[in-house]
Scaffold this active site. Sequence first.
Site, PDB file in Angstrom:
ATOM      1  N   GLN A 136     -33.494  26.316  24.420  1.00 16.06           N
ATOM      2  CA  GLN A 136     -32.540  27.284  24.953  1.00 16.06           C
ATOM      3  C   GLN A 136     -32.180  28.359  23.933  1.00 16.06           C
ATOM      4  O   GLN A 136     -31.530  29.352  24.283  1.00 16.06           O
ATOM      5  CB  GLN A 136     -31.273  26.568  25.424  1.00 16.06           C
ATOM      6  CG  GLN A 136     -30.446  25.977  24.302  1.00 16.06           C
ATOM      7  CD  GLN A 136     -29.313  25.118  24.798  1.00 16.06           C
ATOM      8  OE1 GLN A 136     -29.498  23.984  25.215  1.00 16.06           O
ATOM      9  NE2 GLN A 136     -28.103  25.659  24.753  1.00 16.06           N
ATOM     10  N   CYS A 160     -27.645  24.992  28.353  1.00 12.56           N
ATOM     11  CA  CYS A 160     -28.141  23.615  28.328  1.00 12.56           C
ATOM     12  C   CYS A 160     -28.124  22.969  29.708  1.00 12.56           C
ATOM     13  O   CYS A 160     -29.063  22.261  30.087  1.00 12.56           O
ATOM     14  CB  CYS A 160     -27.326  22.786  27.342  1.00 12.56           C
ATOM     15  SG  CYS A 160     -25.558  22.742  27.698  1.00 12.56           S
ATOM     16  N   HIS A 205     -22.128  19.601  26.340  1.00 14.21           N
ATOM     17  CA  HIS A 205     -23.574  19.782  26.328  1.00 14.21           C
ATOM     18  C   HIS A 205     -24.207  18.916  27.408  1.00 14.21           C
ATOM     19  O   HIS A 205     -23.733  17.812  27.682  1.00 14.21           O
ATOM     20  CB  HIS A 205     -24.130  19.392  24.951  1.00 14.21           C
ATOM     21  CG  HIS A 205     -25.566  19.751  24.724  1.00 14.21           C
ATOM     22  ND1 HIS A 205     -26.070  21.017  24.926  1.00 14.21           N
ATOM     23  CD2 HIS A 205     -26.619  18.998  24.281  1.00 14.21           C
ATOM     24  CE1 HIS A 205     -27.363  21.042  24.627  1.00 14.21           C
ATOM     25  NE2 HIS A 205     -27.716  19.819  24.240  1.00 14.21           N
ATOM     26  N   ASN A 228     -33.564  16.719  24.748  1.00 16.36           N
ATOM     27  CA  ASN A 228     -32.677  17.838  24.459  1.00 16.36           C
ATOM     28  C   ASN A 228     -33.390  19.152  24.800  1.00 16.36           C
ATOM     29  O   ASN A 228     -34.552  19.159  25.195  1.00 16.36           O
ATOM     30  CB  ASN A 228     -32.250  17.800  22.994  1.00 16.36           C
ATOM     31  CG  ASN A 228     -30.919  18.474  22.761  1.00 16.36           C
ATOM     32  OD1 ASN A 228     -30.455  19.266  23.563  1.00 16.36           O
ATOM     33  ND2 ASN A 228     -30.277  18.154  21.645  1.00 16.36           N
TER      34      ASN A 228
END
Length: 444
Positions: free
Chosen positions: A64, A70, A364, A385
């Site tokens: 990102q 996110c 997040h 992630n």
Amino acid sequence: MSKEISFSQIKSYKESFYSQPSHLISQRAVMKNGILASSENQQSTVINNPVFSIDLDTGKVANQKQSGRCWMFAALNTFRHHIEHTFEIKDFELSQNFTFFWDKFEKANYFYENILATAVEPLESRKVAFLLQTPQQDGGQWDMLVAIIQKYGIVPKSVMPETFSSSQSRDLNTFLNKKLRKDAITLRSLVEKEASEEEINQTKASMLQEIYNLLATSLGTPPTNFDFSYVDTDGNYQLKRNLTPQLFYDEFVGRNLSDYVSVINAPTADKPYNELYTVEMLGNVVGGKEVRHLNVDIDTFKNLAIDQLKMGEAVWYGCDVGQSSTRDSGIMATDIYSVEETLDIDYSMTKAERLDYGESLMTHAMVLTGVDLVEGKPTKWKVENSWGDKVGSKGYFVMSDDWLNEYTYQIVVNKRYLSEELLAIVEADKATVLAPWDPMGALA
């Protein structure tokens, strides 16, 4: 009655500090290396090794970059996993810029509507101050992305690639929020002078044209029709012509997004378990899907995630990633740092206390892609992630089960995994409305 700090107190504090040898040991370490580096527990890294009994093959991670997308990356990644496996495409990505554009555009309209709805309230009212503090931002919720996809569809990244402003969104947010605040002055003034609904609507339409222009200049113009070509893992060339974003979603993803439910674990006194919640003034698409959360106990919460992983489907989830985690090694564990021992301070709070007192909230969103079950119980979780492959284990993190208990707040699962009791609560659709600033309204 207030009482100032005396110099005799300061002398006593200093003497007390120097009287304990452990303080001096910590002082030398922290002054040289900082608090966290001096407190890192290497044994926690050993325990949280990246080996899992359930481990989905989800490919290369996305990045990102310097943006707060996110939640968007995490959701699109769950669709990407399906597309890569179903159509045998390697290293495929969906366009995060496409959904970013429409989210920004819809958030502007959502802001205008909220400004009009609160126009008779004074500027110092908490709701108006809340709106003006951050008119819009990059963050969002699962249901907000569902609202975007249901209205606009999705496209491959090759059709609408990243731009400077999508990957580094600070300047875009600065000038977008500057305009929204200026427009708030105009809209509130129109309401104050009792302008007609037609005049207000025409003014707002003109404002939205300027918003569209700003976004198109920064992010590019979203496609309405496109061709999509790719080579599958067997080397076969594939071409799909004259697709729309909606047709692309239907053909390449095809999931009924109404089947997915946001489930939270918020053990605060004001949110009893097994009830449905929504948050006032939280959303993006006016008239689109409303943000809804089903609050459950932590064991139910984890079992729902495990059930979905067992069926081969990753799980979108939201957490407070900055708590007790390492970026480089990608370890999220409550014992990764022994800060309390280093500083000789008791920081213990319950999960509910952290939420109630502003110490923690969802910051997040990532994707659960695996779990290690020992005698049927989770010990650690694999996390995809969206910070690129230079952190963690090629972009994947390991989260201890204790960390999940304390700092994970939200998952999204297919409602097929809900018990009959929980499904009835969701389908009854009777949601308690939380205040705009409630921690469960935090945007990932």
